[in-house]
Design a protein around this motif. Structure first.
Motif, PDB file in Angstrom:
ATOM      1  N   LEU A 367     -10.749   3.673   6.638  1.00 37.81           N
ATOM      2  CA  LEU A 367     -12.207   3.615   6.643  1.00 37.81           C
ATOM      3  C   LEU A 367     -12.667   2.305   6.019  1.00 37.81           C
ATOM      4  O   LEU A 367     -12.090   1.838   5.026  1.00 37.81           O
ATOM      5  CB  LEU A 367     -12.804   4.787   5.846  1.00 37.81           C
ATOM      6  CG  LEU A 367     -12.408   6.206   6.265  1.00 37.81           C
ATOM      7  CD1 LEU A 367     -13.044   7.214   5.316  1.00 37.81           C
ATOM      8  CD2 LEU A 367     -12.831   6.487   7.691  1.00 37.81           C
ATOM      9  N   GLY A 370     -17.353   3.251   5.317  1.00 35.91           N
ATOM     10  CA  GLY A 370     -17.514   4.626   5.759  1.00 35.91           C
ATOM     11  C   GLY A 370     -17.232   4.870   7.226  1.00 35.91           C
ATOM     12  O   GLY A 370     -17.384   5.989   7.717  1.00 35.91           O
ATOM     13  N   ASP A 413      -9.851   4.531   2.095  1.00 37.17           N
ATOM     14  CA  ASP A 413     -11.086   3.757   2.029  1.00 37.17           C
ATOM     15  C   ASP A 413     -10.722   2.328   1.625  1.00 37.17           C
ATOM     16  O   ASP A 413     -10.400   2.065   0.464  1.00 37.17           O
ATOM     17  CB  ASP A 413     -12.043   4.387   1.013  1.00 37.17           C
ATOM     18  CG  ASP A 413     -13.397   3.711   0.980  1.00 37.17           C
ATOM     19  OD1 ASP A 413     -13.478   2.522   1.331  1.00 37.17           O
ATOM     20  OD2 ASP A 413     -14.376   4.369   0.564  1.00 37.17           O
TER      21      ASP A 413
END
Length: 552
Positions: A367, A370, A413
């Motif tokens: 990611l 997001g 992330d």
């Protein structure tokens, strides 16, 4: 006193108590469970041994726990023992006994956390094994980190571990790869189900440059040249990428060698002769459904050609012939059927199916802001190991992939793992190590060597919590090895860094003297505590293949 030491003390004390009351000590388990209570107010450690054996002893659990508490009160290193609930026993250790853990770390150094429970066991650990048709993709990258860490952890328990890469250089996917290279070199459209991405064109250009006139060869000869050279160039890139990631292999095994040597034919004939393959619909089948597969599998197809599993069967036989006691396969999420197939193959050769273990890793998603990162410009269709390392670096990449159980999919992330602050788990752990290393460097300005540390003076809650966390490390490593779960090491390191932070930030718990103050036994004990923390952090990071920086 480590948890293992306390467990031994508890068993010896319980055996003595039972014998003194005319009861059979043999009812005790070989290993007494010792755990750290979630609430520190309940003590340093707790055990349920009284509840486990009370029925066999013919005593009420609380009564038996009370007898143990009275006996433990007189034991060296135990400050208090009290009964809780239906028969739990909560134990507090004397500060001096807890400090003995620090001496063990100081004496063992880099070996602290190792054991010999697997000594004499030869383990073949196969992981990654990406096809040489493209760069290592994200799924393979997860195994590159987890597999390498597992190899380190198993070796830390005394196992003789051989890391093996199965080089899938045989079959239809290699044909399509070669055809894709030829198409790129000649400007033709890519073949159906072929390979795309900039890397295909790069490899094709290298082959043309190194083999002038290759495009003028007869089609079959031209295809074979692109096949051989393309596979070699692709695999060289894969090996280089893995090496830079900190993952190296002891053995690179070519799938094609199983066919060239006749190993596949011999394995199939062996199974036919033993009756472990059965004919059906003109093909030969192995009963893998008896070992967890969803159906039996074709080994020899009706046209007489070997199915893919035939190579797997011959490969397993080859591994066992090399003297491995255990063969661990680390495969992707779409390979659940291999568990039953490989265990069936082991049984068909007369082996215990438990000589085969198959670990299945779930998907990895990246990611950024997001939003899922879905494509690599170079690979064309997948995110690769190179992409991940470019985004967050080797240490963060390895740690992020190892930190979670392989039984669950993970979202990485990229923004979080690129941060240089404590929200980034690997930075948090590495920073704790660097802070401890800084204190050790500054301590060189003082005369610590002339002062004997007194661990009985380490009575602060922060000191006790840190010592007990350090003492857990050998048990964590042992559990990570036996359960094949390297993520336990990462989670432990975060717990240790978390225990170190309140100790290090409490100004009342100074390690270094102020001004012209002499080094005290308390200062000396705290320095040993800091050095032990640094050592265990370094040992744990090394098991994960992550660096332990001295400065950050």
């Amino acid at each position: 006193m480590t948890p293992a030491d306390l467990a031994d003390l508890l068993r010896a004390t319980a055996a003595k108590v039972l014998a003194e009351r005319g009861l059979d000590p043999e009812i005790l388990p070989d290993k007494v469970d010792v755990e750290r209570p979630r609430n520190p107010e309940h003590g340093d450690y707790a055990t349920n041994v009284a509840m486990r054996v009370a029925k066999q002893a013919g005593a009420a659990p609380r009564d038996l726990a009370g007898w143990l508490a009275d006996a433990l009160a007189a034991a060296d290193g135990v400050a208090a023992a009290e009964v809780a609930g239906p028969g739990f026993l909560n134990i507090r250790l004397a500060a001096s006994a807890q400090g003995a853990v620090l001496e063990q770390v100081r004496a063992a150094g880099a070996a602290y956390g190792t054991a010999d429970t697997l000594r004499g066991t030869r383990i073949n650990l196969e992981f990654v094994s990406a096809n040489p048709t493209g760069p290592v993709h994200l799924g393979g990258t997860r195994w590159a980190a987890v597999g390498d860490a597992l190899g380190r952890i198993l070796a830390a328990q005394g196992a003789d571990v051989v890391r093996e890469y199965y080089f899938n250089d045989h079959g239809a996917q290699i044909d399509r790869f070669a055809e894709s290279l030829v198409a790129a070199a000649t400007g033709a459209p890519a073949p159906e189900k072929g390979y795309a991405g900039a890397y295909i064109g790069e490899i094709a250009d290298k082959i043309v440059a190194s083999h002038p006139g290759v495009l003028d060869l007869e089609p079959a000869q031209r295809l074979e040249t692109f096949r051989a050279e393309g596979v070699e160039l692709m695999f060289a890139h894969i090996k280089k990428t893995l090496h830079e990631f900190g993952t190296d292999f002891d053995v690179y095994f070519n799938e094609s060698s199983l066919f060239a040597s006749g190993a596949v034919e011999r394995a199939v004939e062996t199974l036919k002769n033993s009756g472990d393959l059965y004919p059906k619909d003109g093909a030969w089948w192995i009963a893998s459904s008896e070992y967890g597969d969803d159906q039996d599998r074709v080994v020899i197809k009706s046209d007489g050609k070997a199915a893919y599993i035939a190579g797997d069967i011959a490969y397993l036989q080859d591994k066992r012939s090399r003297g491995f006691d255990l063969c661990i396969y680390m495969l992707g999420a779409d390979h659940h059927g291999y568990i039953g197939r490989l265990k069936a193959a082991a049984a068909a050769f007369g082996d215990d199916p438990d000589t085969v273990e198959v670990l299945i890793g779930q998907m990895v998603n990246l990611l950024r802001d997001g939003v899922a990162v879905r494509m690599s410009k170079r690979a064309g269709t997948v995110v690769t190991l190179d992409d991940l390392v470019e985004a967050i670096g080797v240490d963060a990449a390895r740690y992020s992939l190892v930190r979670s159980s392989v039984n669950s999919s993970i979202d990485i992330d990229l923004d979080l793992w690129a941060k240089q602050d404590s929200v980034n788990p690997v930075y948090y752990v590495q920073y704790a190590h660097a802070r401890a290393a800084s204190i050790a460097r500054n301590a060189a300005e003082f005369e610590f060597d002339s002062v004997t540390p007194d661990f009985a003076l380490l009575i602060a809650d922060e000191e006790g919590a840190l010592i007990r966390t350090i003492g857990e490390f050998p048990r964590v490593v042992a559990a990570a090895a036996s359960l094949r779960e390297p993520h336990r090491i990462a989670r432990y390191l975060e717990e240790l860094a978390g225990a170190y932070h309140p100790f290090q930030t409490n100004k009342a718990l100074r390690v270094l003297p102020l001004g012209d103050e002499p080094v005290s036994p308390t200062n000396a004990a705290r320095l040993v505590l800091v050095n032990a923390t640094r050592q265990v952090l370094a040992n744990g990071l090394a098991l994960l293949g992550v660096t332990a920086p001295e400065r950050m």
